[in-house]
Design an enzyme around this catalytic site. Structure first.
Site, PDB file in Angstrom:
ATOM      1  N   PHE D  66       0.933  -1.247  -0.363  1.00  0.00           N
ATOM      2  CA  PHE D  66       0.060   0.075  -0.146  1.00  0.00           C
ATOM      3  C   PHE D  66       0.823   1.417  -0.172  1.00  0.00           C
ATOM      4  O   PHE D  66       1.983   1.097  -0.459  1.00  0.00           O
ATOM      5  CB  PHE D  66      -1.040   0.013   1.147  1.00  0.00           C
ATOM      6  N   SER D  67       0.272   2.106   0.508  1.00  0.00           N
ATOM      7  CA  SER D  67       0.523   3.685   0.215  1.00  0.00           C
ATOM      8  C   SER D  67       2.135   3.816   0.968  1.00  0.00           C
ATOM      9  O   SER D  67       2.566   3.458   2.178  1.00  0.00           O
ATOM     10  CB  SER D  67      -0.174   4.680   0.905  1.00  0.00           C
TER      11      SER D  67
END
Lengths: 425, 425, 142, 142
Positions: D66-67
């Site tokens: 993810f981010s």
């Protein structure tokens, strides 16, 4: 030329009169330039300015709308003859704004993004490696071919929109990968390279370098060695500005920069021809180029302009920093050109205000080239600019005379009213 | 790690406290990842949203400002937790706007271009072949590596601005050309390619395909064959969105599209390994992925979301065409996300008016990901979206439940209030 | 009556037209800023044809330089101002020149087999361009 | 007294930290939407650690997904809410987790020589991570 089934269908009018009209023209173009086939088009960039296209151009676009034409690929447009944010700052001839507005209306109908920028490759319509383009605008097509490895000729302003409507274009010139090989060699002196560019000098230096390369190569594809790897976007934009005022082709194979020129051998498609025509570029050549670009020795300037091709946000920052707390001399106009997208960012960053406070003007959507300069400035006007392209395209009988210098020189001229070149003397 | 004299000067504080602070961190990063040296950095993209970085992030940025930090490189920033054009339309928790404003101010002082976009690579900070990047944002880094051939890891939110301040970055991961070779092979079935994408289906299909590829490759570099010779920006943007919700790496070598993968062999650095791990992706895989992305079978939707990654102008056009003259159902909120640059163009083209007339909202600078979805939407809400990334990142305990479908499906859901998927069924 | 010679070239835009030659060995642009739309007068800095009109002539030049906007500038000259040349002969046709001559139907031809066009054709010669057949007939000014 | 084993690995962020192990073999993200900043509780759809607190734990997972914002979310957990883990061990460090732990001063390691970390360490074991020396001491839960 071999036509695919889809080409034949379009030529037979099954997709409407606009598509048929476009295909008829494209087939003739392909035959004239001995194309073997058509290829899919991926991106389009059109001419917008009323000053250049005139009444005929307006009728041309409106006719396409009437026939139900629509762009089948992402399409942007070049600067126009108007700055909607600063209409009162310029003396447009009668009828200009109305006609320019009709061009915008036609674009909306055709599905053209109203970008009014000569630097679509940096922000609105960025092509990819291997993409087929039908673009007007030399600096953009030059950058797209040379730096990004996209494929396109500097398409004329009639063929570009017609290709966009047909979604196809004949494969000739730089659209054909077989033609993307070097034909002459330009070697940049390492001592010159060390001295080129930097803050306040970047644009003028690299536009002059582009002109030297372009004047030598002319209608051939130059292979350029001796540039730094990872040149800045602004430096490359300036070099590629030569595609139109100097180089009539649109591909420079910049060794170490162009995706198709990892090595000098690759740029020549195998081996460097033994008798290849060569040019050595040193500081003397640069000095001569600067000289050549001034067509008067007058010190008193009336207009100072910068931003051809349009300024990037970093170049606008550079202008603001060079201006500092100074103000533009009374009686001098200092005009900086950029597009509306960059203008939006500049506004958010407070740069537009800083420039306005100094008495200079950051315009959007237009530039001197799109304006009727004879009408607006007349032949007694002296313009100082750091743009080789503008200088070459907009000089001549009945037009203003030009001085060429760095951004620092130009900003100083705007502040003092006197142009005193300090670079390459 | 070998440091140059210039690196050492920066590390010793010769260029001020901020640069020293940055270099200290970068040296530790380089050592942790066994980098042999640092390389020059060419472009930066940093984090902005208060929802993610919190007050620690505020302190971090303000600390850099206090140390005199400045990012003197082409730069841009991610979407934030605010939409200045439509702040009244959202119910931000207490303290959010203040926290966000502090970050906006700090970024401005640091010299970061205020793009607030996750697709800056298409319009504001476009890297070149071989540019070294320190970028946050998976889809952007994925596109830059995969499609443009620029070099960068999905850099973390701390390291990216620090590298920008130091203008250097340790050469590890994707910054080292030696690592840019394929580790596994993905073959796309030709029948799937025939059916995938098209108007109204592009984003959902290619994001789902990206997830299939990314889940398989995970921390390896996939070489992908069987894609069409040319893919639109929107298709590629959707495909590389997998870089973060599925893949931990940031490079897909798309044969025939990536500049470094002109052939299958080149993608593997010479020869395809005999025992290379391979998958073949068929229609069944895509159907299965659509199913996996659904969290509920409820038909009644409360919120419809599109624009992750941010919509391009072409996609905003597509959406208005899908909406036609229809209106969003009462009680349903339809959010479409884009950046301020695209919003401005959409406004000029009359698209914003059309969207607002339909009762939908085109936002700027922010997205659901940057919003506290738990407090804003709550766990009993049902969201329909065509974004695989948003769905993967924003689902979980205490959050809304998601339905996944094509743009056509979600627009219909917005208009009727019922989500009735029709794709791959 | 002067001597007549026949040259052969590659047809670009097909058609037949004749007129008095105006000749340069330099590149040229048809953009409004370089050749005026209303009168067809060349206004390019330092150009050998500067100040002269190309209207109604058979124009011989190297190839197209400068802006691609020449396409629509030429179209306006043709459609509105009737200030274009009657025919065009280039050493090597640029696609810009190809585009506007083909679209307007002004005959054009390039790659003259017998040599460089400005060595074979002089200012004031009477020239008939038949680009249907790829032939140029030059009647030398006596 | 329960059994103690010593493992060897590669240091990412240097320091010493100890705590109870929280173990999974899946990737994880520190972003606020994935692990809340205020409470340090995992809220990722279908994640094996969903609903569990990472506060003060020695957290073992595969790598960061993810981010990239995870790094600043981790920094906020550490400096604002005291909800950070005491140390982190990965199979393989991702630069996102590395950047976050290095900047926040959370000891972290990867590439355990003796095998996969989740095969060697169980949830509830007491783990001391000494990444100055590249050593992990595991006291098995009795």
């Amino acid at each position: 030329m071999r036509l695919g089934d889809i080409d034949k269908r379009r030529l037979d009018g099954e997709e409407g009169p606009a598509v048929r009209h476009a295909m008829e023209h494209l087939v003739k173009m392909g035959e004239a330039f001995e194309a073997e086939e058509m290829v899919d088009l991926h991106s389009c960039h059109l001419l917008s300015d009323y000053r250049t296209m005139g009444e005929g151009g307006l009728q041309f676009y409106e006719q396409l709308v009437e026939w139900g034409g629509a762009m089948l690929v992402p399409t942007t447009c070049d600067p126009m003859s108007m700055d909607l944010k600063n209409m009162d700052k310029f003396d447009w001839p009668e009828g200009y704004p109305e006609r320019q507005t009709r061009i915008s209306d036609a674009f909306r109908e055709l599905g053209v993004a109203l970008t009014f920028s000569c630097t679509p490759h940096l922000g609105h319509n960025v092509p990819k490696f291997g993409e087929n383009l039908a673009w007007v605008e030399g600096n953009a097509t030059g950058y797209a071919n040379s730096v990004l490895g996209a494929r396109g000729n500097r398409e004329d302003s009639i063929t570009a929109p017609l290709a966009g409507i047909a979604g196809r274009t004949p494969k000739f010139g730089l659209l054909d990968p077989r033609n993307r090989v070097g034909e002459c060699l330009v070697e940049i002196d390492p001592n010159l390279m060390e001295r080129l560019g930097g803050d306040g000098r970047r644009c003028a230096d690299f536009e002059a370098l582009g002109m030297i390369i372009g004047d030598f190569a002319y209608d051939r594809v130059p292979v350029v060695v001796g540039l730094r790897p990872n040149m800045e976007t602004e430096e490359l934009k300036a070099i590629c500005a030569a595609c139109s005022p100097a180089l009539i082709g649109t591909l420079m194979l910049l060794v170490g920069v162009s995706p198709e020129a990892n090595t000098v051998e690759e740029a020549f498609g195998g081996e460097v021809p033994r008798d290849v025509d060569r040019l050595w570029v040193d500081a003397d050549a640069m000095r001569r180029a600067y000289e050549q670009l001034s067509n008067t020795a007058k010190e008193d300037v009336d207009v100072v302009m910068s931003g051809c091709p349009f300024k990037t946000i970093y170049e606008i920052q550079e202008v603001a920093e060079l201006l500092g707390d100074n103000t533009v001399e009374d009686g001098v106009k200092f005009i900086i050109h950029t597009d509306r997208v960059t203008h939006v960012l500049a506004e958010h960053m407070g740069l537009t205000d800083r420039i306005a406070r100094a008495g200079a003007l950051l315009t959007t959507d237009t530039c001197e080239y799109c304006m009727p300069i004879e009408h607006m400035y007349g032949p007694d006007t002296v313009i100082a600019a750091d743009s080789m392209k503008m200088r070459r395209l907009v000089a001549g009988e009945g037009k203003p005379t030009w001085r060429y210098g760095t951004l620092t020189d130009c900003v100083n001229a705007a502040i003092t009213g006197k142009f005193r070149p300090t670079h390459w003397n | 790690m070998n440091l140059t004299d210039a690196d050492k000067r920066k590390l010793d504080g010769g260029e001020g406290r901020a640069v020293q602070h940055a270099m200290e961190h970068l040296v530790k990063m380089g050592e942790a990842f066994d980098a042999e040296e640092m390389v020059d950095l060419h472009t930066v993209h940093v984090f902005s949203d208060y929802r993610t970085v919190g007050d620690g992030g505020v302190n971090f940025y303000e600390n850099l400002v206090n140390m005199g930090g400045h990012i003197s490189l082409p730069s841009s920033c991610e979407p934030m937790s605010m939409d200045r054009n439509h702040n009244d339309q959202f119910d931000w928790p207490d303290g959010y706007e203040e926290g966000q404003q502090k970050i906006v101010d700090a970024l401005a002082t640091l010299g970061v271009q205020p793009t607030f976009s996750c697709t800056h690579y298409l319009n504001a900070n476009v890297p070149k072949f071989r540019s070294n990047m320190a970028w946050v944002e998976g889809n952007a880094t994925g596109f830059a590596n995969t499609v443009i051939g620029a070099r960068g890891n999905r850099e973390d939110a701390v390291t990216s601005p620090l590298a920008g301040i130091a203008r250097r970055i340790p050469k590890y991961g994707m910054l080292d050309p030696g690592n840019r070779v394929g580790d596994c092979l993905v073959q796309i079935d030709p029948h799937l390619i025939e059916r995938i994408g098209g108007e109204g289906r592009r984003t959902a299909d290619f994001e789902a395909l990206g997830a299939v590829i990314g889940d398989f490759a995970y921390d390896r570099i996939p070489v992908v064959t069987g894609l069409p010779d040319y893919m639109q920006n929107e298709e590629l943007k959707a495909l590389v969105t997998a870089c973060s919700p599925a893949m931990t790496t940031t490079l897909m070598l798309l044969v025939g599209i990536s500049p470094e993968a002109r052939t299958l062999e080149e993608a593997f650095g010479g020869k395809v390994p005999k025992d290379v791990d391979t998958i073949r992706v068929t229609e069944d895989d895509l159907r299965e992925m659509y199913g996996k992305l659904e969290q509920t079978t409820k038909e009644d939707v409360d919120i419809v979301i599109s624009g992750c990654p941010f919509k391009t102008l072409q996609e905003v056009q597509e959406l208005t065409q899908q909406l036609g003259a229809r209106k969003v159902a009462d009680g349903v909120q339809f959010y479409i996300f884009t950046d301020r640059i695209t919003f401005n163009m959409a406004e000029d083209m009359g698209l914003v008016d059309k969207i607002e007339a339909a009762g939908a909202l085109l936002t700027t600078d922010t997205c659901s990901w940057c919003m506290p979805v738990e407090t804003m939407f709550g766990p009993d809400k049902v969201i329909a979206s065509d974004s695989m990334k948003m769905r993967r990142l924003l689902a979980g305990d205490g959050k809304p439940t998601w339905r996944y479908g094509t743009l056509t499906d979600v627009v219909d859901a917005a208009v009727t209030g019922k989500f009735k998927p029709r794709r791959w069924n | 009556m002067g001597e007549t010679i026949t040259l052969h070239g590659r047809p670009i835009s097909r058609g037949v037209a004749e007129g008095e030659a105006i000749v340069t060995d330099k590149a040229l642009s048809f953009i409004a800023a370089a050749i005026t739309n209303d009168e067809g007068i060349v206004r390019m800095d330092g150009h050998p044809l500067q100040g002269r009109s190309v209207m109604g002539k058979v124009l011989v030049y190297d190839t197209d330089i400068y802006s691609t906007g020449a396409g629509l500038s030429f179209y306006t000259k043709w459609k509105i101002d009737k200030s274009t040349p009657r025919a065009i002969i280039c050493r090597e046709m640029h696609n810009i020149g190809g585009g506007f001559t083909i679209y307007t139907g002004v005959p054009s031809i390039d790659r003259i087999r017998e040599g460089l066009p400005w060595d074979l054709i002089g200012d004031g010669d009477w020239v008939r361009v038949d680009s249907e057949r790829g032939i140029v007939e030059v009647t030398k000014r006596s | 007294m329960s059994e103690t084993i010593t493992l060897h690995g590669h240091s990412v962020s240097k320091g010493v930290g100890e705590g109870e192990a929280l173990v999974c073999d899946k990737p994880l993200s520190f972003i606020a939407v994935g692990i809340s900043n205020e409470e340090g509780i995992v809220r990722i759809d279908r994640h094996p650690l969903n609903g569990q607190s990472i506060v003060g734990k020695v957290l073992i997972y595969d790598t960061d997904i993810f981010s990239t914002g995870g790094a600043l979310s981790m920094y906020t957990k550490k400096t604002i809410f005291n909800t950070a883990p005491a140390a982190v061990i990965w199979r393989k460090a991702h630069n996102i987790g590395a950047g976050g732990t290095i900047y926040a001063g959370i000891p972290s390691m990867d590439r355990i020589e003796e095998g996969l970390p989740w095969d060697l360490i169980g949830t509830g074991d007491w783990v001391k991570v000494d990444s100055e020396q590249g050593i992990v001491e595991v006291t098995k839960k009795s």
